[in-house]
Write an enzyme that holds these catalytic residues in place. Structure first.
Site, short mmCIF file in Angstrom:
data_model
loop_
_atom_site.label_atom_id
_atom_site.label_comp_id
_atom_site.label_asym_id
_atom_site.label_seq_id
_atom_site.Cartn_x
_atom_site.Cartn_y
_atom_site.Cartn_z
N GLY A 1 51.16 36.12 42.87
CA GLY A 1 51.51 37.38 42.21
C GLY A 1 52.14 38.33 43.23
O GLY A 1 51.58 38.57 44.29
N GLU B 1 52.33 22.23 41.62
CA GLU B 1 52.65 22.62 43.00
C GLU B 1 52.78 21.43 43.95
O GLU B 1 53.34 21.58 45.04
CB GLU B 1 51.60 23.63 43.51
CG GLU B 1 51.65 24.94 42.74
CD GLU B 1 50.48 25.88 43.01
OE1 GLU B 1 50.66 27.09 42.84
OE2 GLU B 1 49.38 25.41 43.37
N ASP C 1 54.58 36.00 39.10
CA ASP C 1 54.22 37.14 38.23
C ASP C 1 54.06 38.39 39.09
O ASP C 1 54.04 38.32 40.31
CB ASP C 1 52.92 36.83 37.48
CG ASP C 1 51.77 36.56 38.43
OD1 ASP C 1 51.53 35.38 38.73
OD2 ASP C 1 51.14 37.52 38.91
N MET D 1 45.00 32.69 45.54
CA MET D 1 43.57 32.38 45.52
C MET D 1 43.14 31.30 46.53
O MET D 1 42.04 30.77 46.42
CB MET D 1 43.16 31.98 44.09
CG MET D 1 43.43 33.10 43.08
SD MET D 1 43.03 32.69 41.37
CE MET D 1 41.26 32.59 41.45
N GLU D 2 44.01 30.97 47.48
CA GLU D 2 43.67 29.89 48.41
C GLU D 2 44.05 30.14 49.87
O GLU D 2 43.34 29.69 50.79
CB GLU D 2 44.34 28.56 47.97
CG GLU D 2 43.87 28.00 46.65
CD GLU D 2 44.59 28.63 45.45
OE1 GLU D 2 45.68 29.20 45.66
OE2 GLU D 2 44.06 28.56 44.33
N ILE E 1 44.72 38.27 39.69
CA ILE E 1 44.93 39.72 39.63
C ILE E 1 45.92 40.07 38.52
O ILE E 1 47.04 39.55 38.49
CB ILE E 1 45.46 40.27 40.98
CG1 ILE E 1 44.52 39.87 42.13
CG2 ILE E 1 45.65 41.79 40.91
CD1 ILE E 1 43.10 40.35 42.01
N1 ADE Z 1 48.62 33.13 41.60
C1 ADE Z 1 49.72 33.43 40.92
N2 ADE Z 1 49.66 34.68 40.40
C2 ADE Z 1 48.46 35.19 40.78
C3 ADE Z 1 47.80 36.41 40.55
N3 ADE Z 1 48.36 37.37 39.82
N4 ADE Z 1 46.57 36.57 41.08
C4 ADE Z 1 46.00 35.59 41.81
N5 ADE Z 1 46.57 34.40 42.05
C5 ADE Z 1 47.80 34.19 41.55
#
Ligand code: ADE
Length: 233
Positions: free
Chosen positions: A77, A11, A201, A177-178, A157
């Site tokens: 995600g 990233e 995703d 997550m940040e 997740i």
């Molecule tokens: N970063 C990328 N995909 C994610 C997901 N499914 N859950 C949490 N952080 C992510």
């Protein structure tokens, strides 16, 4: 000075490669790369995964590197049917979905001292969306971009029930997550911020496979989005 944060090598690596007059300084266990991109002074850091890492790096960028704006770039995600791999979400707001003071009558994600959804800076949102238009203008099949709520928690997740909950509870477009902790740290320091996320995703049962397959492909897009955003600030 503008601070740039990403959680993973993929990233931030390409952005670091673009820095002129680059010097690297270590603080805690993080490497901060300071340099120039055109006329702009930047400090770039890979914070690692999770909200604590992101909050620590944000505070160091503000205190040590005197960053006056913060951009977080990374993958996420997708939580909406209309968002596929490669599509982009720019934060209107961020929230830490795993804050739970419901025992004290608060809503999920709500702390006592701050708004539940933390707003990103309007000028930075505009710069990020214009950056998207610029980056995709020559593409035959451009990805989708939306401005929306980005939710953050210390979990990857990969579960349809959690997707549904995040969407209904927070009106969320994507999960990561940040961003929520970067936004929170910026808000209490009165520093403008924006988060730009490329969807890696669908946060469902295949999320980990989708994530692994996509991560390396996301670097170029993220680098272009972030550098074009910086030009517009
Ligand atoms: N970063 C990328 N995909 C994610 C997901 N499914 N859950 C949490 N952080 C992510």
């Amino acid at each position: 000075m503008i601070g740039i944060i990403g959680a993973l090598d993929e990233e931030v690596a390409l952005i670091c490669e673009q820095l002129a007059e680059c010097t690297t300084l270590s603080k805690a266990r993080y490497a901060f790369h300071k340099g120039k991109l055109g006329q702009r002074d930047l400090t770039v850091v890979k914070c690692g995964v999770g909200k604590v890492n992101a909050a620590i790096c944000t505070q160091i960028l503000i205190d040590m590197f005197k960053c006056e704006r913060i951009i977080f770039g990374g993958v996420a995600g997708g939580l909406l049917r209309g968002l596929a791999q490669g599509d982009v979400v720019v934060s209107s707001h961020v929230v830490q979905f795993d804050i739970d003071l419901t025992a004290f009558g608060r809503r999920r994600g709500e702390l006592a001292d701050k708004e539940r959804l933390i707003p990103a800076d309007p000028d930075m949102i505009q710069a990020a969306t214009e950056a998207f238009d610029r980056v995709t203008e020559t593409s035959d099949a451009p990805p989708t971009m939306m401005v929306g709520t980005i939710v953050s928690g210390d979990s990857f997740i990969s579960d349809p029930n959690t997707i549904k909950w995040l969407q209904r509870e927070f009106g969320a477009a994507c999960t990561e997550m940040e961003g929520g902790s970067v936004g929170y740290t910026c808000a209490i320091n009165e520093i403008p911020f924006v988060v730009t996320r490329v969807i890696s995703d669908s946060a469902g049962e295949q999320a980990q496979k989708e994530f692994d397959a996509f991560l390396s492909q996301s670097s170029e897009m993220l680098c272009n989005l972030i550098t074009e955003t910086i030009i517009r600030l």
